[in-house]
Design a protein around this motif. Structure first.
Motif, PDB file in Angstrom:
ATOM      1  N   PRO A  21      12.264  25.894  14.460  1.00 22.72           N
ATOM      2  CA  PRO A  21      12.236  24.548  13.797  1.00 22.72           C
ATOM      3  C   PRO A  21      13.345  24.735  12.706  1.00 22.72           C
ATOM      4  CG  PRO A  21       9.926  25.818  13.437  1.00 22.72           C
ATOM      5  CD  PRO A  21      11.020  26.602  14.365  1.00 22.72           C
ATOM      6  N   SER A  22      14.146  23.549  12.592  1.00 26.22           N
ATOM      7  CA  SER A  22      15.063  23.575  11.724  1.00 26.22           C
ATOM      8  C   SER A  22      14.595  23.444  10.145  1.00 26.22           C
ATOM      9  CB  SER A  22      15.980  22.169  12.081  1.00 26.22           C
ATOM     10  OG  SER A  22      15.118  20.928  11.825  1.00 26.22           O
ATOM     11  N   ALA A  23      15.570  23.541   9.279  1.00 24.67           N
ATOM     12  CA  ALA A  23      15.327  23.444   8.015  1.00 24.67           C
ATOM     13  C   ALA A  23      14.565  22.140   7.489  1.00 24.67           C
ATOM     14  CB  ALA A  23      16.317  24.074   7.009  1.00 24.67           C
ATOM     15  N   GLU A  24      15.112  21.045   8.228  1.00 25.84           N
ATOM     16  CA  GLU A  24      14.974  19.840   7.546  1.00 25.84           C
ATOM     17  C   GLU A  24      13.794  19.273   8.211  1.00 25.84           C
ATOM     18  OE1 GLU A  24      15.131  15.587   6.233  1.00 25.84           O
ATOM     19  OE2 GLU A  24      16.318  17.513   5.859  1.00 25.84           O
ATOM     20  N   GLU A  25      13.301  19.706   9.471  1.00 24.21           N
ATOM     21  CA  GLU A  25      11.919  19.678  10.133  1.00 24.21           C
ATOM     22  C   GLU A  25      10.933  20.319   9.356  1.00 24.21           C
ATOM     23  OE1 GLU A  25       9.858  19.603  14.555  1.00 24.21           O
ATOM     24  OE2 GLU A  25      11.452  21.330  14.240  1.00 24.21           O
ATOM     25  N   LEU A  26      11.118  21.690   8.574  1.00 26.09           N
ATOM     26  CA  LEU A  26      10.360  22.450   8.007  1.00 26.09           C
ATOM     27  C   LEU A  26       9.748  21.558   6.545  1.00 26.09           C
ATOM     28  CD1 LEU A  26      11.481  25.941   8.610  1.00 26.09           C
ATOM     29  CD2 LEU A  26       9.229  25.049   9.398  1.00 26.09           C
ATOM     30  N   ARG A  27      11.128  21.274   6.021  1.00 26.63           N
ATOM     31  CA  ARG A  27      10.705  20.384   4.817  1.00 26.63           C
ATOM     32  C   ARG A  27       9.953  19.263   4.949  1.00 26.63           C
ATOM     33  NH1 ARG A  27      12.453  16.138   2.184  1.00 26.63           N
ATOM     34  NH2 ARG A  27      13.931  15.415   3.734  1.00 26.63           N
ATOM     35  N   LEU A  28      10.216  18.422   6.092  1.00 20.80           N
ATOM     36  CA  LEU A  28       9.444  17.166   6.271  1.00 20.80           C
ATOM     37  C   LEU A  28       7.844  17.637   6.623  1.00 20.80           C
ATOM     38  CD1 LEU A  28      12.018  15.177   8.384  1.00 20.80           C
ATOM     39  CD2 LEU A  28      11.217  14.773   6.081  1.00 20.80           C
ATOM     40  N   ALA A  29       7.884  18.763   7.389  1.00 22.01           N
ATOM     41  CA  ALA A  29       6.557  19.002   7.788  1.00 22.01           C
ATOM     42  C   ALA A  29       5.652  19.379   6.362  1.00 22.01           C
ATOM     43  CB  ALA A  29       6.457  20.317   8.729  1.00 22.01           C
ATOM     44  N   LEU A  30       6.184  20.029   5.655  1.00 19.57           N
ATOM     45  CA  LEU A  30       5.583  20.500   4.344  1.00 19.57           C
ATOM     46  C   LEU A  30       5.153  19.308   3.444  1.00 19.57           C
ATOM     47  CD1 LEU A  30       4.570  22.974   2.766  1.00 19.57           C
ATOM     48  CD2 LEU A  30       6.637  23.201   1.612  1.00 19.57           C
ATOM     49  N   ALA A  32       4.597  16.146   4.508  1.00 16.06           N
ATOM     50  CA  ALA A  32       3.460  15.731   5.400  1.00 16.06           C
ATOM     51  C   ALA A  32       2.146  16.343   5.035  1.00 16.06           C
ATOM     52  CB  ALA A  32       3.762  15.433   6.635  1.00 16.06           C
ATOM     53  N   PHE A  33       2.410  17.836   5.020  1.00 20.31           N
ATOM     54  CA  PHE A  33       1.016  18.682   4.592  1.00 20.31           C
ATOM     55  C   PHE A  33       0.433  18.468   3.277  1.00 20.31           C
ATOM     56  CE2 PHE A  33      -1.239  22.420   3.315  1.00 20.31           C
ATOM     57  CZ  PHE A  33      -1.929  22.689   4.402  1.00 20.31           C
ATOM     58  N   ARG A  34       1.461  18.265   2.284  1.00 23.04           N
ATOM     59  CA  ARG A  34       0.956  18.151   0.854  1.00 23.04           C
ATOM     60  C   ARG A  34       0.412  16.697   0.802  1.00 23.04           C
ATOM     61  NH1 ARG A  34       6.406  20.694  -1.280  1.00 23.04           N
ATOM     62  NH2 ARG A  34       5.551  22.800  -1.714  1.00 23.04           N
ATOM     63  N   LYS A  35       0.906  15.875   1.299  1.00 24.31           N
ATOM     64  CA  LYS A  35       0.385  14.401   1.228  1.00 24.31           C
ATOM     65  C   LYS A  35      -1.029  14.312   1.893  1.00 24.31           C
ATOM     66  CE  LYS A  35       1.694   9.719   1.946  1.00 24.31           C
ATOM     67  NZ  LYS A  35       2.620   8.708   2.427  1.00 24.31           N
ATOM     68  N   ARG A  65      -6.538  20.899   8.362  1.00 24.52           N
ATOM     69  CA  ARG A  65      -5.946  20.915   9.684  1.00 24.52           C
ATOM     70  C   ARG A  65      -4.554  20.088   9.367  1.00 24.52           C
ATOM     71  NH1 ARG A  65      -7.931  22.618  14.044  1.00 24.52           N
ATOM     72  NH2 ARG A  65     -10.079  22.416  13.077  1.00 24.52           N
ATOM     73  N   PRO A  66      -3.396  20.918   9.950  1.00 21.91           N
ATOM     74  CA  PRO A  66      -2.085  20.171   9.506  1.00 21.91           C
ATOM     75  C   PRO A  66      -1.931  18.772  10.444  1.00 21.91           C
ATOM     76  CG  PRO A  66      -1.482  22.311  10.880  1.00 21.91           C
ATOM     77  CD  PRO A  66      -3.403  22.142  10.363  1.00 21.91           C
ATOM     78  N   THR A  87      -5.768  29.872   7.074  1.00 21.05           N
ATOM     79  CA  THR A  87      -7.087  30.267   6.938  1.00 21.05           C
ATOM     80  C   THR A  87      -7.998  30.454   7.960  1.00 21.05           C
ATOM     81  OG1 THR A  87      -7.783  28.287   6.385  1.00 21.05           O
ATOM     82  CG2 THR A  87      -6.873  29.410   4.356  1.00 21.05           C
ATOM     83  N   GLY A  88      -7.699  30.412   9.094  1.00 17.84           N
ATOM     84  CA  GLY A  88      -8.333  30.477  10.627  1.00 17.84           C
ATOM     85  C   GLY A  88      -8.852  29.256  10.877  1.00 17.84           C
ATOM     86  N   ASP A  89      -9.186  29.283  12.123  1.00 12.24           N
ATOM     87  CA  ASP A  89      -9.716  27.990  12.787  1.00 12.24           C
ATOM     88  C   ASP A  89      -8.473  26.793  12.827  1.00 12.24           C
ATOM     89  OD1 ASP A  89     -11.976  29.403  13.799  1.00 12.24           O
ATOM     90  OD2 ASP A  89     -13.117  28.744  11.944  1.00 12.24           O
ATOM     91  N   GLY A  90      -7.613  27.300  12.688  1.00 16.45           N
ATOM     92  CA  GLY A  90      -6.609  26.090  12.659  1.00 16.45           C
ATOM     93  C   GLY A  90      -6.138  25.371  11.450  1.00 16.45           C
ATOM     94  N   LEU A  91      -6.694  25.968  10.210  1.00 17.00           N
ATOM     95  CA  LEU A  91      -6.478  25.459   9.065  1.00 17.00           C
ATOM     96  C   LEU A  91      -5.509  26.069   8.181  1.00 17.00           C
ATOM     97  CD1 LEU A  91     -10.203  24.970   8.071  1.00 17.00           C
ATOM     98  CD2 LEU A  91      -8.911  23.366   8.904  1.00 17.00           C
ATOM     99  N   TYR A  92      -4.870  25.393   7.442  1.00 20.55           N
ATOM    100  CA  TYR A  92      -3.802  25.944   6.352  1.00 20.55           C
ATOM    101  C   TYR A  92      -4.033  25.431   5.410  1.00 20.55           C
ATOM    102  CZ  TYR A  92      -1.114  27.273  10.656  1.00 20.55           C
ATOM    103  OH  TYR A  92      -0.767  27.973  12.002  1.00 20.55           O
ATOM    104  N   ALA A  93      -3.654  26.189   4.079  1.00 18.56           N
ATOM    105  CA  ALA A  93      -3.748  25.995   2.601  1.00 18.56           C
ATOM    106  C   ALA A  93      -2.340  26.202   2.014  1.00 18.56           C
ATOM    107  CB  ALA A  93      -4.483  26.959   2.212  1.00 18.56           C
ATOM    108  N   LEU A  94      -2.142  25.588   1.074  1.00 13.09           N
ATOM    109  CA  LEU A  94      -0.954  25.678   0.362  1.00 13.09           C
ATOM    110  C   LEU A  94      -0.984  27.095  -0.332  1.00 13.09           C
ATOM    111  CD1 LEU A  94      -0.109  22.426  -1.369  1.00 13.09           C
ATOM    112  CD2 LEU A  94       1.305  23.605   0.146  1.00 13.09           C
ATOM    113  N   VAL A  95       0.270  27.780  -0.670  1.00 15.44           N
ATOM    114  CA  VAL A  95       0.107  28.965  -1.550  1.00 15.44           C
ATOM    115  C   VAL A  95       0.529  28.351  -2.838  1.00 15.44           C
ATOM    116  CG1 VAL A  95       1.438  31.179  -1.680  1.00 15.44           C
ATOM    117  CG2 VAL A  95       0.829  30.510   0.686  1.00 15.44           C
ATOM    118  N   ASP A  96      -0.191  29.135  -3.738  1.00 11.94           N
ATOM    119  CA  ASP A  96       0.200  28.873  -5.322  1.00 11.94           C
ATOM    120  C   ASP A  96       1.593  28.978  -5.767  1.00 11.94           C
ATOM    121  OD1 ASP A  96      -2.051  27.184  -5.195  1.00 11.94           O
ATOM    122  OD2 ASP A  96      -3.172  29.003  -6.306  1.00 11.94           O
TER     123      ASP A  96
END
Length: 96
Positions: A21-30, A32-35, A65-66, A87-96
């Motif tokens: 994935p491109s850097a722009e795609e990673l930025r947009l995905a992160l 969207a995840f935070r929102k 789930r993202p 975190t397992g089972d398709g779930l993700y968490a933000l790293v502090d």
């Protein structure tokens, strides 16, 4: 007698791996995840028992789930770079 199974003309070729994935795609995905995480936490806090006149509990949601608009490779890459934690089972968490 001839062998009924056809022989491949060339050795077994593996399909080419998709590009990372491109850097722009990673930025947009992160973003969207935070929102999505923020909205999920606000939704959890808005239910009965979490109001300002009650004990004032915070949301217990820390992993979600993202969003589906990005492929799994994007979420794996964000986890590999240390921005998210799987975190397992398709779930993700933000790293502090």
């Amino acid at each position: 007698m001839t062998d009924p199974t056809p022989k491949p003309d060339s050795p077994a070729e593996k399909p080419a791996a998709p590009p990372p994935p491109s850097a722009e795609e990673l930025r947009l995905a992160l973003k969207a995840f935070r929102k999505r995480l923020k909205l999920t936490q606000l939704d959890d806090e808005s239910r009965l028992g979490h109001g300002p006149m009650s004990s004032g509990q915070r949301s217990g949601v820390f992993a979600i789930r993202p969003p589906d608009q990005f492929p799994r490779a994007v979420w794996r890459e964000l986890a590999n770079t240390g921005k998210l934690r799987h975190t397992g089972d398709g779930l993700y968490a933000l790293v502090d």
